[in-house]
Scaffold this motif. Structure first.
Motif, PDB file in Angstrom:
ATOM      1  N   GLN A 155      47.365  38.841  30.899  1.00 58.50           N
ATOM      2  CA  GLN A 155      48.202  40.040  30.827  1.00 58.50           C
ATOM      3  C   GLN A 155      48.381  40.660  32.209  1.00 58.50           C
ATOM      4  OE1 GLN A 155      49.830  40.677  28.070  1.00 58.50           O
ATOM      5  NE2 GLN A 155      48.739  38.900  27.218  1.00 58.50           N
ATOM      6  N   TYR A 156      47.313  40.653  32.990  1.00 54.88           N
ATOM      7  CA  TYR A 156      47.434  41.197  34.343  1.00 54.88           C
ATOM      8  C   TYR A 156      48.402  40.359  35.185  1.00 54.88           C
ATOM      9  CZ  TYR A 156      43.487  44.319  33.439  1.00 54.88           C
ATOM     10  OH  TYR A 156      42.674  45.293  32.945  1.00 54.88           O
ATOM     11  N   ILE A 157      48.428  39.077  34.928  1.00 52.55           N
ATOM     12  CA  ILE A 157      49.366  38.215  35.664  1.00 52.55           C
ATOM     13  C   ILE A 157      50.800  38.651  35.392  1.00 52.55           C
ATOM     14  CG2 ILE A 157      50.336  35.865  35.680  1.00 52.55           C
ATOM     15  CD1 ILE A 157      47.482  34.802  35.481  1.00 52.55           C
ATOM     16  N   ARG A 158      51.051  39.127  34.171  1.00 54.21           N
ATOM     17  CA  ARG A 158      52.409  39.547  33.812  1.00 54.21           C
ATOM     18  C   ARG A 158      52.792  40.879  34.472  1.00 54.21           C
ATOM     19  NH1 ARG A 158      52.245  38.654  27.321  1.00 54.21           N
ATOM     20  NH2 ARG A 158      54.539  38.714  27.464  1.00 54.21           N
ATOM     21  N   THR A 159      51.821  41.550  35.080  1.00 54.11           N
ATOM     22  CA  THR A 159      52.115  42.812  35.782  1.00 54.11           C
ATOM     23  C   THR A 159      52.390  42.593  37.261  1.00 54.11           C
ATOM     24  OG1 THR A 159      49.798  43.260  36.358  1.00 54.11           O
ATOM     25  CG2 THR A 159      50.574  44.006  34.200  1.00 54.11           C
ATOM     26  N   ILE A 160      52.308  41.344  37.721  1.00 54.90           N
ATOM     27  CA  ILE A 160      52.495  41.071  39.155  1.00 54.90           C
ATOM     28  C   ILE A 160      53.883  41.537  39.590  1.00 54.90           C
ATOM     29  CG2 ILE A 160      52.772  39.223  40.853  1.00 54.90           C
ATOM     30  CD1 ILE A 160      50.564  37.705  39.433  1.00 54.90           C
ATOM     31  N   GLY A 161      53.911  42.216  40.691  1.00 52.60           N
ATOM     32  CA  GLY A 161      55.161  42.761  41.203  1.00 52.60           C
ATOM     33  C   GLY A 161      55.312  44.233  40.889  1.00 52.60           C
ATOM     34  N   LYS A 162      54.547  44.723  39.919  1.00 44.56           N
ATOM     35  CA  LYS A 162      54.602  46.138  39.551  1.00 44.56           C
ATOM     36  C   LYS A 162      53.247  46.820  39.725  1.00 44.56           C
ATOM     37  CE  LYS A 162      58.902  45.917  38.398  1.00 44.56           C
ATOM     38  NZ  LYS A 162      59.927  46.601  39.214  1.00 44.56           N
ATOM     39  N   LEU A 163      52.202  46.174  39.254  1.00 44.39           N
ATOM     40  CA  LEU A 163      50.862  46.750  39.350  1.00 44.39           C
ATOM     41  C   LEU A 163      50.230  46.361  40.679  1.00 44.39           C
ATOM     42  CD1 LEU A 163      48.590  48.328  37.898  1.00 44.39           C
ATOM     43  CD2 LEU A 163      47.806  46.138  36.956  1.00 44.39           C
ATOM     44  N   GLU A 164      49.569  47.327  41.305  1.00 49.05           N
ATOM     45  CA  GLU A 164      48.903  47.052  42.574  1.00 49.05           C
ATOM     46  C   GLU A 164      47.830  45.977  42.375  1.00 49.05           C
ATOM     47  OE1 GLU A 164      47.816  46.906  46.322  1.00 49.05           O
ATOM     48  OE2 GLU A 164      49.506  48.109  45.597  1.00 49.05           O
ATOM     49  N   PRO A 165      47.899  44.875  43.147  1.00 50.93           N
ATOM     50  CA  PRO A 165      46.935  43.780  42.934  1.00 50.93           C
ATOM     51  C   PRO A 165      45.480  44.212  43.065  1.00 50.93           C
ATOM     52  CG  PRO A 165      48.757  43.028  44.303  1.00 50.93           C
ATOM     53  CD  PRO A 165      48.925  44.509  44.147  1.00 50.93           C
ATOM     54  N   SER A 166      45.212  45.191  43.888  1.00 45.51           N
ATOM     55  CA  SER A 166      43.812  45.611  44.069  1.00 45.51           C
ATOM     56  C   SER A 166      43.216  46.133  42.769  1.00 45.51           C
ATOM     57  CB  SER A 166      43.737  46.681  45.155  1.00 45.51           C
ATOM     58  OG  SER A 166      44.538  47.804  44.797  1.00 45.51           O
ATOM     59  N   TYR A 167      44.054  46.689  41.878  1.00 48.86           N
ATOM     60  CA  TYR A 167      43.559  47.181  40.586  1.00 48.86           C
ATOM     61  C   TYR A 167      42.932  46.043  39.793  1.00 48.86           C
ATOM     62  CZ  TYR A 167      43.741  49.197  35.863  1.00 48.86           C
ATOM     63  OH  TYR A 167      43.414  49.639  34.612  1.00 48.86           O
ATOM     64  N   VAL A 168      43.562  44.898  39.826  1.00 45.96           N
ATOM     65  CA  VAL A 168      43.053  43.740  39.083  1.00 45.96           C
ATOM     66  C   VAL A 168      41.916  43.072  39.835  1.00 45.96           C
ATOM     67  CG1 VAL A 168      43.707  41.520  38.082  1.00 45.96           C
ATOM     68  CG2 VAL A 168      45.343  43.414  38.101  1.00 45.96           C
ATOM     69  N   ILE A 169      42.075  42.946  41.148  1.00 50.43           N
ATOM     70  CA  ILE A 169      41.083  42.205  41.935  1.00 50.43           C
ATOM     71  C   ILE A 169      39.718  42.852  41.825  1.00 50.43           C
ATOM     72  CG2 ILE A 169      40.463  41.574  44.297  1.00 50.43           C
ATOM     73  CD1 ILE A 169      43.471  41.228  44.850  1.00 50.43           C
ATOM     74  N   ARG A 170      39.662  44.179  41.854  1.00 54.02           N
ATOM     75  CA  ARG A 170      38.359  44.857  41.782  1.00 54.02           C
ATOM     76  C   ARG A 170      37.629  44.548  40.477  1.00 54.02           C
ATOM     77  NH1 ARG A 170      41.127  49.269  44.294  1.00 54.02           N
ATOM     78  NH2 ARG A 170      41.571  50.141  42.236  1.00 54.02           N
ATOM     79  N   LYS A 171      38.383  44.306  39.398  1.00 48.65           N
ATOM     80  CA  LYS A 171      37.747  44.053  38.110  1.00 48.65           C
ATOM     81  C   LYS A 171      37.109  42.665  38.047  1.00 48.65           C
ATOM     82  CE  LYS A 171      40.776  47.018  35.299  1.00 48.65           C
ATOM     83  NZ  LYS A 171      39.719  47.787  34.584  1.00 48.65           N
ATOM     84  N   PHE A 172      37.594  41.741  38.872  1.00 42.37           N
ATOM     85  CA  PHE A 172      37.161  40.351  38.727  1.00 42.37           C
ATOM     86  C   PHE A 172      36.447  39.825  39.972  1.00 42.37           C
ATOM     87  CE2 PHE A 172      40.554  40.890  35.696  1.00 42.37           C
ATOM     88  CZ  PHE A 172      40.108  40.184  34.585  1.00 42.37           C
ATOM     89  N   LEU A 173      35.893  40.722  40.750  1.00 38.60           N
ATOM     90  CA  LEU A 173      35.168  40.280  41.938  1.00 38.60           C
ATOM     91  C   LEU A 173      33.795  39.719  41.623  1.00 38.60           C
ATOM     92  CD1 LEU A 173      36.076  42.988  44.624  1.00 38.60           C
ATOM     93  CD2 LEU A 173      36.767  40.597  44.550  1.00 38.60           C
ATOM     94  N   ASP A 174      33.341  39.940  40.404  1.00 42.39           N
ATOM     95  CA  ASP A 174      32.047  39.381  40.007  1.00 42.39           C
ATOM     96  C   ASP A 174      32.125  37.851  40.069  1.00 42.39           C
ATOM     97  OD1 ASP A 174      29.907  38.340  38.232  1.00 42.39           O
ATOM     98  OD2 ASP A 174      29.497  40.477  37.990  1.00 42.39           O
ATOM     99  N   ALA A 175      31.019  37.239  40.508  1.00 37.35           N
ATOM    100  CA  ALA A 175      30.997  35.784  40.688  1.00 37.35           C
ATOM    101  C   ALA A 175      31.253  35.042  39.374  1.00 37.35           C
ATOM    102  CB  ALA A 175      29.655  35.347  41.274  1.00 37.35           C
ATOM    103  N   GLN A 176      30.860  35.630  38.236  1.00 35.70           N
ATOM    104  CA  GLN A 176      31.046  34.956  36.956  1.00 35.70           C
ATOM    105  C   GLN A 176      32.518  34.946  36.521  1.00 35.70           C
ATOM    106  OE1 GLN A 176      28.446  36.960  34.248  1.00 35.70           O
ATOM    107  NE2 GLN A 176      26.573  36.062  35.114  1.00 35.70           N
ATOM    108  N   ARG A 177      33.320  35.787  37.120  1.00 38.33           N
ATOM    109  CA  ARG A 177      34.737  35.856  36.726  1.00 38.33           C
ATOM    110  C   ARG A 177      35.636  35.329  37.838  1.00 38.33           C
ATOM    111  NH1 ARG A 177      33.793  42.114  35.210  1.00 38.33           N
ATOM    112  NH2 ARG A 177      32.181  41.795  33.634  1.00 38.33           N
ATOM    113  N   ILE A 178      35.076  34.557  38.735  1.00 40.44           N
ATOM    114  CA  ILE A 178      35.848  34.109  39.902  1.00 40.44           C
ATOM    115  C   ILE A 178      37.001  33.202  39.496  1.00 40.44           C
ATOM    116  CG2 ILE A 178      34.427  32.077  40.393  1.00 40.44           C
ATOM    117  CD1 ILE A 178      34.708  32.809  43.352  1.00 40.44           C
TER     118      ILE A 178
END
Length: 941
Positions: A411-434
């Motif tokens: 779903q976050y991929i479908r927001t590309i171009g509108k949602l600031e990428p940093s919003y998504v990146i911060r959620k998945f910085l954990d090594a288990q979600r790489i």
């Protein structure tokens, strides 16, 4: 099969009753009401069209067909004398087709009306023909017309279908034939146009068939074995792929021309079916049990409530549902739906705008986590990308909070171009979600929305996952378009140790500097780096050889030297990267590459010699460096034969004529390496004769000193004077050389005798006998000169006395002219003639022809002018002396006056000081020699 009860219900339409226009008094408007008895109706071209079945004395004020525009001003005309049974208003043309009766028991008539043309105030009827299949009269059950006006189909109660092909508005250009015959009443017809293919759907109470009208013989196909009632079929729009909709009492079926499509379980007895802007409109009985009429789907004679449902088949929800009393029909016009009821009222259903609909349903859908439905709803209503992105974000947040990270990232991929990428990146910085983060970053790059930081992060994800295949796919898939910052990718790959991937990127995208850095500093593949430089365009090859030449020369000296030779003579890239049309090679400045050979003298010598051979106009620095290199090799060589060869090479280079502009530099090089022949050659070329002699004096080569004086003494006379001073200071016996010098000084009269005596007085070994002959000869010459001078003086005295006597005679006695010949032409003298006191006589015409002045004798004038010039010169010299003395006395800075006259060459005196360097002789002797080198130029005796 979709269950009707599971579909969500929304209120996407606002219901209002159409009211009459307000009066001038502003009183509240009453509901608008149509007269009762409406049998059929249709809409299009800006009007609602109605047909009346009651005509006669009861309602003599009404007409058969009337039109209701948006202004609610009814207009009508009499189309038939008895009744109107069917109407079809084309949407793209102002053509109305009607079916009705003029007399009882007579076959119904089909009339085609042109609403834009008038005939006596009524629309123009362009065609009339009977509606009858063959010879057997029957009732018309349904009617449809193709929008291209080339097809019209009429269905009958006996199961027949009559097709009119051609221009339906004219009898002459159309053909009517029976297309379909059957035993069941025809309840619905619809044309479907797809490209150049035209189909006609025919539905009866018991079956459904499809006819292909664009093919000869009209082949047909039975699609199903059940049918529907009257007005229970319709054709969808392109959003549902122009499918034919058939509504049975249990299900609604959709059909393609060649097969049956999906079906929906909408229960209840269907009365009316329409398609409107992506919605399916169904009017059905409010009760499940209801008596059937002759055609299934006909409304019962009671006034039971009827339900109007508006379905969204794509998103599977009910957009509107409401109950009405006895619906006659549902019409679409002016962007709204109009529901006609039996009581004559008109109810308008106005669709809400997209934003209002979404706001109305968003809370419920989001609260119940029905995000997919919300997304589909937004798409079907063409919500803008910002609104869709917000729904995707909330859906992603919902899935993320539930722990469904894979679904959330989609779903976050479908927001590309509108949602600031940093919003998504911060959620998945954990090594288990790489891996989720990797998927998001990949899509970010594919859409060319990634910056350098995103590229760095994605590549780091690949390296952390050690997913080489994904990494290669990322950097190698896009051949035509790059979705990431290449330089950043190269840096990250290099830092992570993926050198081969970094080199691939650098080479592919022509980041030459990074390619060479990695090859030379990390991989240490010097040969490959050198080969790569050889393929670059000239400017880049030149700059990279300057930058990395020393490293390459250290590891692959021979190959590097060969490339430099090519680069500085006739460079053409190995791969032809300069492009077609470059016929001439380019060449770099060879002098700029000399520092590359800092620790490779052998290769440097080969390079420089090659450049001087193939390119005679090489920069001066090439020749200077080659000379220095040859002198170094000569100075350090121990083998005599090789040293002699090197000596000749260096001297040949000096004699090549390439050092005229850098004479001093070449001289310093030869002196530094004690290259005697080179030093002497350069002294000679520079006309430094004193330095040549000084060089031989330093090395006590007496014969060479004399030879230098003999060779160059005529060009620089002071050499003999310096030689005399040099030999005078020598303590050993140099009488032979002193005598030779004195002889030349005497012959050329280079020094006054007194100065010679003073010079030789410092030599303890030089006796009087050394200069005896010189002095005797000198005195004899002077005595002889005195005698000559005395004789000349006596001669001048006698001449002066004679002239004085002639002057006195001219003053005291007359002058008799006795010349008989002209002094110019030597012809006999004739009058008129001209005579001068000097004794010369001339013909007047000869005098006038040759004389420059009337007062001067042409014969004596040249000699007289010489005398006058001498007198003037003496006067000027005397005046110059007086002027110099005056300026010297009056000036505050006497030195500047003297310096000015020195600069003008007034004083015929030159002082030359030559230092005598320390050598092999004693210090006192050298000091005396230096004092004697103070000499004078040639003096007048």
């Amino acid at each position: 099969m979709a269950a009707y009860l599971q579909w969500r219900r929304f209120v996407f339409f606002d219901r209002e009753t159409v009211k009459e226009p307000s009066g001038p008094d502003g009183a509240s408007a009453k509901p608008f009401a149509l007269p009762p008895g409406i049998a059929v109706c249709d809409s299009g071209r800006g009007s609602l069209v109605f047909g009346d079945i009651l005509w006669g004395a009861e309602r003599s004020g009404l007409r058969g067909i009337w039109f209701l525009p948006r202004s609610l001003q009814l207009s009508s005309f009499q189309a038939y004398k008895l009744r109107v049974t069917h109407l079809y208003q084309l949407k793209q043309h102002s053509i109305l087709v009607s079916v009705g009766e003029d007399e009882e028991g007579i076959n119904p008539l089909v009339k085609v009306w042109n609403l834009e043309k008038r005939d006596g105030g009524n629309p123009l009827c362009t065609r009339i023909f009977p509606a009858i299949p063959g010879n057997k009269p029957t009732v018309v059950s349904c009617l449809t017309v193709h929008e291209n006006l080339n097809f019209m189909a009429i269905g009958f109660a006996d199961g027949s279908v009559v097709l009119t092909k051609g221009d339906i508005t004219r009898d002459r250009h159309s053909k009517t034939q029976i297309l379909h015959e059957g035993s069941y009443p025809v309840t619905g017809l619809a044309f479907r146009q797809s490209g150049k293919t035209t189909h006609l759907f025919v539905v009866t109470t018991e079956n459904i068939q499809s006819y292909m009208l664009s093919v000869k013989d009209y082949p047909h196909l039975e699609l199903d074995t059940h049918g529907c009632g009257l007005r229970c079929s319709s054709l969808s729009d392109p959003s549902q792929d122009l499918q034919f909709i058939v509504a049975g009492n249990e299900c609604v079926y959709l059909y393609q021309p060649d097969e049956r499509g999906p079906c929906f379980a909408f229960e209840g007895q269907k009365l009316i079916v329409h398609w409107y802007r992506g919605y399916l409109i169904i009017v059905s009985k409010d009760r499940k049990t209801s008596p059937k009429s002759e055609f299934a789907g006909n409304e019962a004679q009671n006034s039971d409530k009827q339900v109007l449902n508006i379905y969204d088949l794509c998103n599977k929800f009910i957009a509107y549902s409401s109950i009405f009393d006895d619906i006659v029909d549902v019409l679409a016009e002016w962007g709204s739906l109009y529901v006609l009821t039996r009581d004559g009222k008109i109810h308008v259903l106005q669709e809400k705008d997209t934003q209002t609909k979404l706001e109305a349903c968003k809370y419920m859908l989001f609260r119940k986590n029905l995000f997919e439905m919300a997304i589909n709803l937004a798409k079907s209503h063409h919500l803008d990308s910002d609104g869709l992105s917000e729904i995707f974000r909330q859906y992603g947040d919902h899935l993320y909070n539930k722990g469904n990270h894979d679904g959330a990232i989609q779903q976050y991929i479908r927001t590309i171009g509108k949602l600031e990428p940093s919003y998504v990146i911060r959620k998945f910085l954990d090594a288990q979600r790489i891996h989720n983060l990797t998927a998001y970053l990949q899509m970010l790059h594919l859409q060319s929305l990634a910056n350098a930081d995103h590229t760095t992060l994605l590549l780091n994800c690949y390296t952390k996952l050690k997913d080489s295949s994904k990494l290669e796919e990322f950097i190698k898939t896009s051949e035509s378009e790059v979705h990431f910052d290449v330089e950043t990718a190269i840096k990250v790959l290099r830092q992570a140790g993926y050198y081969s991937h970094a080199v691939y990127l650098a080479e592919k995208h022509e980041h030459h500097e990074w390619y060479l850095k990695i090859q030379l500093e990390d991989i240490k593949n010097y040969q490959e780096a050198l080969h790569y430089i050889g393929k670059l365009p000239f400017e880049q090859a030149e700059s990279n050889m300057k930058r990395y030449g020393k490293i390459l020369m250290h590891h692959v000296p021979n190959e590097t030297t060969e490339l430099l030779k090519i680069l500085c003579t006739d460079y053409r890239p190995l791969g032809g990267n300069e492009g077609p049309g470059m016929l001439e090679g380019k060449k770099a400045n060879s002098e700029e590459f000399i520092p590359v050979f800092a620790n490779n003298s052998r290769e440097l010598k080969a390079f420089l010699e090659h450049m001087t051979e193939v390119q005679a106009d090489s920069p001066q620095g090439v020749y200077d460096t080659l000379l220095e290199l040859r002198l170094q090799n000569w100075a350090h060589e121990q083998d005599e034969q090789i040293k002699e060869k090197l000596h000749n090479e260096a001297l040949t280079l000096l004699k090549s004529g390439r050092f005229k502009t850098v004479f001093d530099k070449a001289l310093v090089l030869c002196q530094m390496h004690s290259f005697k022949d080179g030093v002497l050659y350069l002294y000679e070329q520079g006309k430094l004769f004193q330095q040549i002699m000084h060089y031989h004096m330093q090395n006590e080569q007496y014969k060479k000193v004399i030879e230098v004086c003999e060779l160059y003494g005529d060009q620089e006379a002071c050499l003999w004077e310096q030689a005399l001073g040099y030999f005078a200071r020598k303590e050993e016996n140099c009488k032979e050389y002193i005598a030779a010098v004195l002889k030349h000084i005497e012959n050329k009269n280079l020094m006054p005798p007194l100065l010679v005596v003073q010079t030789l007085a410092h030599n303890s070994t030089a006796t009087l006998s050394v200069i005896k002959d010189y002095l005797v000869n000198k005195l004899q010459k002077q005595s002889h000169q005195i005698e000559q001078d005395e004789q000349r003086i006596q001669k001048y005295r006698e001449e002066t006395m004679r002239i004085r006597l002639e002057i006195e005679e001219l003053k005291a006695s007359p002058k008799i002219f006795q010349k008989t010949k002209c002094s110019i032409c030597t012809s006999a003298l004739e009058l008129p003639s001209v005579h001068f006191l000097c004794g010369h006589s001339f013909h007047q015409h000869c005098f006038e022809s040759y004389s420059e002045s009337d007062s001067e004798c042409p014969t004596c004038m040249p000699e007289n002018r010489k005398v006058m010039d001498m007198i003037r010169a003496q006067e000027q010299k005397r005046d110059l002396h007086d002027q110099f003395q005056h300026q010297l006395k009056c000036s505050n800075d006497g030195f500047s006056v003297v310096a000015d006259y020195f600069g003008r060459g007034v004083f015929n005196k030159l002082t030359l000081i030559t230092d005598f360097p320390s050598g092999k002789t004693a210090t006192t002797i050298e000091a005396g020699l230096q004092r004697e080198l103070l000499i004078h130029t040639k003096r007048s005796t």
